[in-house]
Design a protein around this motif. Structure first.
Motif, short mmCIF file in Angstrom:
data_model
loop_
_atom_site.label_atom_id
_atom_site.label_comp_id
_atom_site.label_asym_id
_atom_site.label_seq_id
_atom_site.Cartn_x
_atom_site.Cartn_y
_atom_site.Cartn_z
N ARG A 1 0.72 -1.18 -0.09
CA ARG A 1 0.05 -0.25 -0.02
C ARG A 1 0.79 1.23 0.07
O ARG A 1 0.46 2.15 -0.70
CB ARG A 1 -0.81 0.08 1.33
CG ARG A 1 -1.82 -1.23 1.28
CD ARG A 1 -2.98 -1.37 0.56
NE ARG A 1 -3.76 -2.48 0.69
CZ ARG A 1 -4.88 -2.88 0.03
NH1 ARG A 1 -5.33 -1.98 -0.87
NH2 ARG A 1 -5.84 -3.96 0.24
N ALA A 2 1.91 1.05 0.75
CA ALA A 2 2.78 2.21 0.67
C ALA A 2 3.57 2.43 -0.78
O ALA A 2 3.73 3.84 -1.10
CB ALA A 2 4.21 2.06 1.72
N SER A 3 3.84 1.48 -1.48
CA SER A 3 4.39 1.47 -2.72
C SER A 3 3.17 2.31 -3.65
O SER A 3 3.50 3.04 -4.48
CB SER A 3 4.73 0.04 -3.31
OG SER A 3 4.99 0.28 -4.70
N ASP A 4 1.83 1.76 -3.38
CA ASP A 4 0.95 2.42 -4.07
C ASP A 4 0.67 3.82 -3.89
O ASP A 4 0.22 4.61 -5.10
CB ASP A 4 -0.45 1.76 -3.63
CG ASP A 4 -0.65 0.27 -4.43
OD1 ASP A 4 0.05 -0.07 -5.07
OD2 ASP A 4 -1.66 -0.57 -3.91
N LEU A 5 0.88 4.44 -3.05
CA LEU A 5 0.84 5.94 -2.64
C LEU A 5 2.09 6.55 -3.53
O LEU A 5 1.91 7.50 -4.14
CB LEU A 5 1.09 6.09 -1.27
CG LEU A 5 0.97 7.56 -0.79
CD1 LEU A 5 -0.43 8.17 -1.25
CD2 LEU A 5 1.15 8.05 0.64
N GLY A 6 3.34 5.99 -3.68
CA GLY A 6 4.12 6.52 -4.26
C GLY A 6 3.93 6.43 -5.83
O GLY A 6 4.15 7.41 -6.83
N LEU A 7 3.58 5.50 -6.13
CA LEU A 7 2.93 5.18 -7.60
C LEU A 7 1.83 6.27 -7.87
O LEU A 7 1.89 6.95 -8.89
CB LEU A 7 2.29 3.73 -7.95
CG LEU A 7 3.34 2.65 -7.95
CD1 LEU A 7 2.47 1.23 -7.90
CD2 LEU A 7 4.41 2.74 -8.86
#
Length: 311
Positions: free
Chosen positions: A161-167
């Protein structure tokens, strides 16, 4: 962590990213120190590769590919040295070493971030949205994963989910900066989308294509929405103050995409940003969002169809 290192990193973030600087003030002290020091290393690497200062061009703005490759190789070597625990003279690498050691950031994550710079140097082309997302992960998604480590997250599902925010952040940035990036020969928008809109990739910056380009930007903003939604679910797993900071950053960046879409063909007449008043509003709504995530809810929706970060 050294007070001098923290002070220098804080000054860097204050000058280099007003949006992130505003959100970082909401973290607890230890988390804030780690976040700003990690940011300082990321900013330093970005500036070294592109021969910039805090994201702004210096000199004639032209960077030879071979020279950029040499600089990236030096960054990789210094990063490996820092992560191996060797003494560091440069503050950016001393900062990375300190934050990686304190928060157990795996070596592969900073190196994945540097791989994103290599994509720029080698002139990688992005044919599909999947290609664009792969680039977005390396320059921003992995930074979200490292920031989550600083916040104490170790659960792989929450790190996704943290990666998704960066994306989501990076897709927003790409939409906002399409014309500026094209002006220096970088096109991150899927070329398939450009062809569908009747825009040759080498003509993205030309004013006559702005109406069609607005449609492409709108598609990018829309593509970011599932990632913003996924990231919102992950906020519930963060400590309260970190949840507040991330919910605030989530709102600020998403607002930029909304504004790009609203302006249409005029989106690139001037750089889209959020005002101080808008940031303050998002601080308030971010606090409320963080509180609401504490309320028990049904099981989180799975990440079906979203980008899968490298192992």
């Amino acid at each position: 962590m050294s007070e001098d290192l923290v002070r220098a990193a804080t000054e860097t973030i204050a000058r280099g990213s007003k949006s992130f600087a505003a959100a970082s003030r909401l973290f607890g002290r230890e988390t804030r120190e780690g976040a700003v020091m990690l940011y300082a290393w990321c900013r330093h690497c970005d500036d070294v590769v592109d021969e910039q200062e805090l994201g702004f061009a210096r000199g004639d703005g032209e960077v030879a590919a071979s020279s950029a490759r040499d600089r990236l190789s030096q960054l990789e070597a210094r990063t490996r040295s820092a992560l191996a625990g060797e003494a560091q003279a440069e503050p950016a690498f001393a900062a990375l070493q300190a934050v990686a050691r304190r928060h157990a950031i795996p070596e592969r994550l900073p190196l994945q971030h540097l791989a994103g710079f290599r994509m720029d140097i080698e002139g990688r082309r992005y044919e599909t949205i999947g290609d664009t997302l792969d680039y977005a992960y390396h320059v921003a998604g992995v930074v979200g994963v490292m920031m989550a480590h600083v916040m104490g997250v170790r659960d792989p599902a929450v790190l996704d989910r943290a990666s998704d925010l960066g994306l989501a952040f990076q897709l927003t940035n790409i939409a906002r900066d399409i014309v500026e990036d094209a002006g220096i020969g970088r096109v991150y928008v899927p070329e398939a989308w450009l062809r569908e809109a009747g825009i040759p990739p080498e003509e993205v910056a030309e004013p006559r294509h702005r109406p069609a380009l607005a449609g492409v930007a709108s598609r990018l903003v829309e593509a970011a929405e599932p990632y913003y939604a996924s990231a919102r679910i992950g906020i519930a797993a963060l400590p309260p103050r970190s949840a507040w900071a991330i919910a605030t950053a989530h709102g600020v960046y998403r607002q930029i995409g909304i504004e790009v879409r609203r302006r249409g063909a005029a989106a690139w007449d001037e750089r889209v940003s959020t005002s101080k008043l808008q940031k303050l509003r998002h601080v308030g709504t971010g606090g409320l969002e963080a509180l609401l995530t504490r309320v028990p809810r049904p099981s989180a929706q799975p990440r079906r169809g979203l980008y899968r970060r490298p192992a």
